[in-house]
Design a protein around this motif. Structure first.
Motif, short mmCIF file in Angstrom:
data_model
loop_
_atom_site.label_atom_id
_atom_site.label_comp_id
_atom_site.label_asym_id
_atom_site.label_seq_id
_atom_site.Cartn_x
_atom_site.Cartn_y
_atom_site.Cartn_z
N ALA A 1 -6.16 20.03 6.40
CA ALA A 1 -5.18 18.94 6.53
C ALA A 1 -5.81 17.59 6.22
O ALA A 1 -5.17 16.71 5.63
N LEU A 2 -7.07 17.40 6.61
CA LEU A 2 -7.76 16.14 6.35
C LEU A 2 -7.97 15.94 4.85
O LEU A 2 -7.78 14.84 4.33
N ARG A 3 -8.36 17.01 4.15
CA ARG A 3 -8.53 16.90 2.70
C ARG A 3 -7.22 16.54 2.02
O ARG A 3 -7.17 15.70 1.12
N ALA A 4 -6.13 17.19 2.47
CA ALA A 4 -4.81 16.92 1.88
C ALA A 4 -4.40 15.47 2.16
O ALA A 4 -3.87 14.78 1.27
N TYR A 5 -4.66 15.02 3.39
CA TYR A 5 -4.30 13.63 3.72
C TYR A 5 -5.10 12.64 2.90
O TYR A 5 -4.55 11.66 2.36
N GLN A 6 -6.41 12.86 2.78
CA GLN A 6 -7.26 11.90 2.07
C GLN A 6 -6.88 11.81 0.59
O GLN A 6 -6.97 10.74 -0.01
N GLN A 7 -6.45 12.93 0.00
CA GLN A 7 -5.96 12.88 -1.38
C GLN A 7 -4.68 12.06 -1.46
O GLN A 7 -4.52 11.23 -2.37
N ALA A 8 -3.77 12.30 -0.52
CA ALA A 8 -2.50 11.55 -0.51
C ALA A 8 -2.75 10.07 -0.20
O ALA A 8 -2.11 9.19 -0.80
N PHE A 9 -3.68 9.79 0.70
CA PHE A 9 -4.00 8.40 1.04
C PHE A 9 -4.61 7.68 -0.15
O PHE A 9 -4.29 6.51 -0.42
N LYS A 10 -5.47 8.35 -0.89
CA LYS A 10 -6.07 7.75 -2.09
C LYS A 10 -5.00 7.43 -3.12
O LYS A 10 -5.01 6.36 -3.74
N SER A 11 -4.07 8.36 -3.31
CA SER A 11 -2.97 8.12 -4.25
C SER A 11 -2.16 6.91 -3.82
O SER A 11 -1.79 6.06 -4.65
N TYR A 12 -1.88 6.81 -2.53
CA TYR A 12 -1.12 5.66 -2.00
C TYR A 12 -1.87 4.35 -2.22
O TYR A 12 -1.30 3.35 -2.69
N LYS A 13 -3.18 4.33 -1.92
CA LYS A 13 -3.96 3.11 -2.09
C LYS A 13 -4.08 2.72 -3.57
O LYS A 13 -4.10 1.53 -3.90
N ASP A 14 -4.14 3.74 -4.45
CA ASP A 14 -4.19 3.45 -5.89
C ASP A 14 -2.91 2.75 -6.34
O ASP A 14 -2.96 1.77 -7.10
N LYS A 15 -1.77 3.26 -5.88
CA LYS A 15 -0.49 2.64 -6.24
C LYS A 15 -0.39 1.24 -5.64
O LYS A 15 0.13 0.32 -6.29
N GLU A 16 -0.87 1.07 -4.45
CA GLU A 16 -0.85 -0.24 -3.80
C GLU A 16 -1.69 -1.24 -4.60
O GLU A 16 -1.30 -2.40 -4.79
N HIS A 17 -2.84 -0.80 -5.07
CA HIS A 17 -3.71 -1.67 -5.87
C HIS A 17 -3.06 -2.02 -7.20
O HIS A 17 -3.11 -3.19 -7.63
N GLN A 18 -2.46 -1.02 -7.86
CA GLN A 18 -1.79 -1.28 -9.14
C GLN A 18 -0.66 -2.30 -8.97
O GLN A 18 -0.49 -3.20 -9.80
N LEU A 19 0.11 -2.15 -7.89
CA LEU A 19 1.21 -3.08 -7.64
C LEU A 19 0.68 -4.48 -7.38
O LEU A 19 1.22 -5.48 -7.89
#
Length: 570
Positions: A157-175
């Motif tokens: 679950a932690l690996r899945a979360y960290q992948q999803a969190f990275k994707s979220y932070k990437d989108k946040e940075h792009q925005l």
């Protein structure tokens, strides 16, 4: 598992080889005999600091060598392979040496390596329980490791979360980057439009600049070219300074040789060669003559070509050295222009993508938090049970998983270990209320609960575990260590007979003075010697028959306890 530790010229240890075995390896001896020196020497094998201060008096160097078995240690093998260290022999030999001038070397299976690699390797080989490690329990990251390492589902679950969190932070940075560029959007838009229009207006053709340069060069030198052509024609056709032309001369040579052949045909091949050359030169002469006839100086055309070249030179100075570079610049500018013109649409799309990524990360975080709460409850109960048996009957411990204000790298929760040692006291964070002794027992309880994890090191060291305890608590500590040793190799230095009698291997450390030099030796005790040592530890220097009988009884009871732990483990 640690098989052998060999030490040369380390403080009081001149040369010592210690053979360890599975189960509980106990080290005892008089105060000051050098027990802590052994831990320092082993620490050097695990990446701890090693200085010239440890070199034995009178020696120029020290060396420590440890041999570990790699059986059932996949993490260690993987790490060694990552660092190109051979593991085919199934064992690990670590050698560390330092000379009096401060020069040190580290060898792992014959390969030179660094302290950083050795330190990481040490964490995979041995788990040390001591005062510093007790304090490490107060660190939030270690508390997360305690909970997350207790359940494989949490790791997934932690690996899945960290992948999803990275994707979220990437989108946040792009925005954020997109919105940051809004301030100069209009100015950049106008500039890009002007650049694209300027290049398009020029209507550049591939290799046009090279062709223009050739034509300009030709027209600019038309008068010189005309003179050169005239002189060439005069030399070819005659009438120049030399009189007869080359073409006429060659035709005359051919006629002479043809007349000669009527009397002697030996020069027929030469005649044919000169005749062929004459034909080729005449054809070349025609081309030179035609070139000269077509040649004319046209100032208007030259001016037009130079004006066109000026346009291209201006673009080359701005956008690139060649027409190809200019067109590449235009394509890039056009793409940027399209991006800016679609700016609002891109912002809206990025906001949607960011929100979707946050929702996915939040869902993963919720799943992770639920698993952590379940694991925290299980761990809390197990640790609290051990604390009760370690002489703290009223102790309460809770691993609390609380909701965090926002998503973080480890999830959307905050972990806190709460503790109360006495009735009527509210549970508070352990770093605020737990004493050193209480913290030591909490850490030991955690070791007892977590020692059987598959991913924990195969060997454990208990250093100064018996500080400040005795009586019933000492017995409970001894049983916890024996419990851990039923599955792990444990090395333990102790002053307490309750702990020493649980040994599977009992090593005695003895200090003696030989020829004015203090030397420490280490040897394994026989069963009879163990009885004497347990009696000495329990009653002091004077060993009586009663103390020997008590030691035998302690060893017998310890044997029964160990059999029980081994059966439970099986």
């Amino acid at each position: 598992m640690l098989n052998t530790l060999t030490i040369w010229n380390f403080a009081l240890l001149e040369q010592v080889q210690i053979d360890f075995d599975k189960g509980l390896n106990i080290l005892t001896g008089e105060t000051g005999a050098g027990k802590s020196i052994l831990i320092d020497a082993l620490g050097a094998m695990l990446g701890n600091r090693l200085s010239t201060d440890f070199i034995r008096t009178g020696a120029d160097w020290l060396r420590v060598e440890a041999i570990f078995s790699l059986d059932n240690q996949p993490k260690v093998v993987d790490y060694l392979n990552e660092n190109a260290i051979d593991t085919t022999e199934g064992e690990l030999i670590i050698t560390r040496q330092i000379t009096s001038n401060g020069r040190g070397t580290i060898l792992v299976n014959g390969c030179h390596t660094t302290v950083a690699v050795l330190k990481k390797l040490g964490t995979l080989l041995v788990d040390i329980h001591g005062q510093n490690e007790n304090l490490a329990l107060l660190n939030a990251s270690n508390q997360y490791k305690l909970v997350d390492g207790s359940d494989d589902r949490i790791k997934v679950a932690l690996r899945a979360y960290q992948q999803a969190f990275k994707s979220y932070k990437d989108k946040e940075h792009q925005l954020a980057e997109k919105e940051k560029s809004s301030a100069d959007k209009e100015q950049k838009l106008e500039m890009l439009k002007w650049q694209v229009q300027e290049i398009e207006t020029a209507q550049l053709q591939e290799n046009e600049d090279e062709e223009l340069e050739r034509e300009i060069k030709k027209l600019s030198n038309a008068e010189k070219i005309s003179n050169y052509v005239g002189e060439a024609c005069q030399n070819l056709y005659g009438g120049g300074n030399s009189g007869i032309g080359i073409v006429s001369a060659l035709e005359e040579v051919v006629e002479n040789l043809r007349d000669l052949s009527r009397f002697d045909d030996s020069l027929e091949n030469v005649t044919d060669t000169i005749k062929e050359a004459c034909i080729q030169i005449k054809e070349a002469a025609y081309e030179v003559r035609d070139y000269g006839d077509e040649l004319e100086f046209n100032p208007q055309l030259l001016d037009k070509l130079q004006s066109r070249m000026d346009v291209i030179d201006k673009l080359r100075k701005k956008y690139g050295a060649t027409i190809e570079d200019i067109m590449a610049f235009k394509e890039k500018a056009q793409q940027q222009l399209n991006d800016i013109e679609n700016y609002d649409d891109d912002i809206a799309a990025l906001k949607q993508e960011k929100e979707k990524a946050r929702e996915e990360a939040t869902a993963c975080a919720y799943r992770l938090t639920e698993l952590r709460k379940q694991a925290g409850d299980r761990l809390s109960m197990a640790i609290e049970e051990h604390l009760h048996e370690l002489g703290m009957p009223d102790a309460r411990l809770e691993i609390a998983i609380n909701e965090a204000e926002d998503l973080g790298s480890l999830g959307a929760d905050e972990l806190e270990i709460l503790f109360s040692a006495n009735p009527g006291q509210d549970m508070r964070p352990i770093q605020k209320v737990a004493s050193g002794g209480e913290l030591s027992r909490i850490a030991l309880s955690i070791k007892a609960v977590t020692a059987f994890r598959d991913d924990s090191p195969a060997s454990m060291i208990f250093d100064e575990i018996d500080t400040g305890i005795g009586g019933r608590t000492a017995q409970m500590v001894a049983e916890r260590i024996a419990m851990v040793a039923a599955d792990k190799q444990v090395l333990c230095i102790t002053h307490l007979p309750q702990i020493a009698c649980m040994a599977d291997v009992h090593l005695y450390i003895n200090k003696q003075v030989v020829n004015g030099m203090t030397t420490t030796s280490v040897r394994a005790l026989t069963e009879g010697e163990r009885v004497n040592e347990i009696a000495r530890m329990a009653s002091g220097v004077d060993v009586s028959a009663a103390s020997l009988d008590n030691a035998r009884e302690m060893l017998a009871n310890a044997g029964i306890k160990k059999q029980q732990y081994n059966r439970n483990l099986g």
